[in-house]
Design an enzyme around this catalytic site. Structure first.
Site, mmCIF file in Angstrom:
data_model
loop_
_atom_site.group_PDB
_atom_site.id
_atom_site.type_symbol
_atom_site.label_atom_id
_atom_site.label_comp_id
_atom_site.label_asym_id
_atom_site.label_seq_id
_atom_site.Cartn_x
_atom_site.Cartn_y
_atom_site.Cartn_z
ATOM 1 C CB ILE A 171 -0.950 -0.009 1.227
ATOM 2 C CG1 ILE A 171 -1.889 1.204 1.206
ATOM 3 C CG2 ILE A 171 -0.187 -0.087 2.533
ATOM 4 C CD1 ILE A 171 -2.942 1.172 2.317
ATOM 5 C CB SER A 172 1.188 4.114 -2.281
ATOM 6 O OG SER A 172 1.389 3.384 -3.465
ATOM 7 C CD GLN A 173 5.734 8.037 0.565
ATOM 8 O OE1 GLN A 173 6.645 7.501 -0.072
ATOM 9 N NE2 GLN A 173 5.926 9.081 1.349
#
Length: 260
Positions: free
Chosen positions: A105-107
């Site tokens: 999951i992207s930052q």
């Protein structure tokens, strides 16, 4: 040679710091305004509300995210529900987290930044390539009329469906398939977002983007320098903006065959 590979030009560079087919509709369609109002994480008791508010101020507003609509959407979506339970204590740290199957999951900052680049006004149909955890789709769903999201890994898509159902999102549709080909039956789209890197714009996606629409993607090879790019469709051709360096997992499927 395709139009995409032969005729885009870079108009500006910003200096920013960054680091088989399964279809289903999520719930019954509701009026667009209700879908965009959406569920809010802070309703009722939310032990992560303070951490999320601090993330908004420190990592988003503090790093240059200006759109109040994007900030409100990020505040309303409970990121901790989209990460594995053992990692929930770190859900509001500004870093990517593993979600299984070698994916992340992207930052939060990158999610907010890429969302802001789409410049959504509320009546758009958006295509997302790479559903992953479903978090980005949830943020987009609060800002657009309809979100269509494609994931090549069935297990990830199924998990994202569970969370989106739990949160009551009504304007998201998911599909298991190869994102390279897009979702022709649902197009055209006013905005397209790729959450995995590719060495070039997949031609089917470009064909499904409306004139004047925006496509945001990490451009580059796996484990090599990648650039976050925004392409605007002007006269059928891509006008490119080079925004910042990034590092994303690669898009898989047909894109790899075409790149050979």
């Amino acid at each position: 040679m395709s139009t995409i590979t032969s005729s885009f030009r870079t108009i500006r560079r910003l200096s920013l710091t960054a680091p088989a087919l399964v279809l289903f509709s999520i719930l019954n369609w509701l009026p667009a305004y209700a879908a965009q109002a959406g569920p809010r994480a802070s309703e009722g008791h939310d032990p992560f509300a303070r951490a999320r508010a601090e993330m908004i101020e420190r990592d988003l507003r503090g790093r240059g995210i200006k759109s109040e609509r994007v900030l409100a959407a990020m505040d309303a979506v409970p990121r901790h529900l989209f990460v594995p339970e053992p990692l929930r204590a770190a859900a509001y740290e500004d870093r990517p987290l593993p979600i299984g199957a070698g994916q992340t999951i992207s930052q939060p900052y990158i999610v907010a930044f890429m969302t802001e680049l789409l410049e959504l006004k509320g009546n758009e149909k958006v295509l997302e390539i790479g559903t992953g955890s479903g978090y980005q789709a949830a943020v987009l769903a609060r800002l657009a009329r309809e979100v269509c999201s494609i994931e090549i890994l069935p297990a990830l898509s199924a998990r994202a469906r569970e969370v989106l159902l739990q949160l009551g999102f009504a304007n998201v549709q998911l599909k298991v398939g190869d994102g390279f080909f897009g979702w022709r039956e649902k197009g055209p789209f006013e905005a397209i977002l790729l959450t995995a890197s590719a060495p070039k714009i997949p031609e089917p996606l470009w064909q499904q983007l409306r004139e004047g629409g925006r496509l945001v993607m990490p451009l580059g090879e796996e484990r090599r320098a990648q650039r976050l790019m925004r392409f605007t469709k002007i006269g059928g051709k891509p006008v490119a903006e080079d925004l910042t360096g990034v590092l994303f997992v690669p898009l898989t499927g047909a894109i790899r065959e075409e790149a050979r």
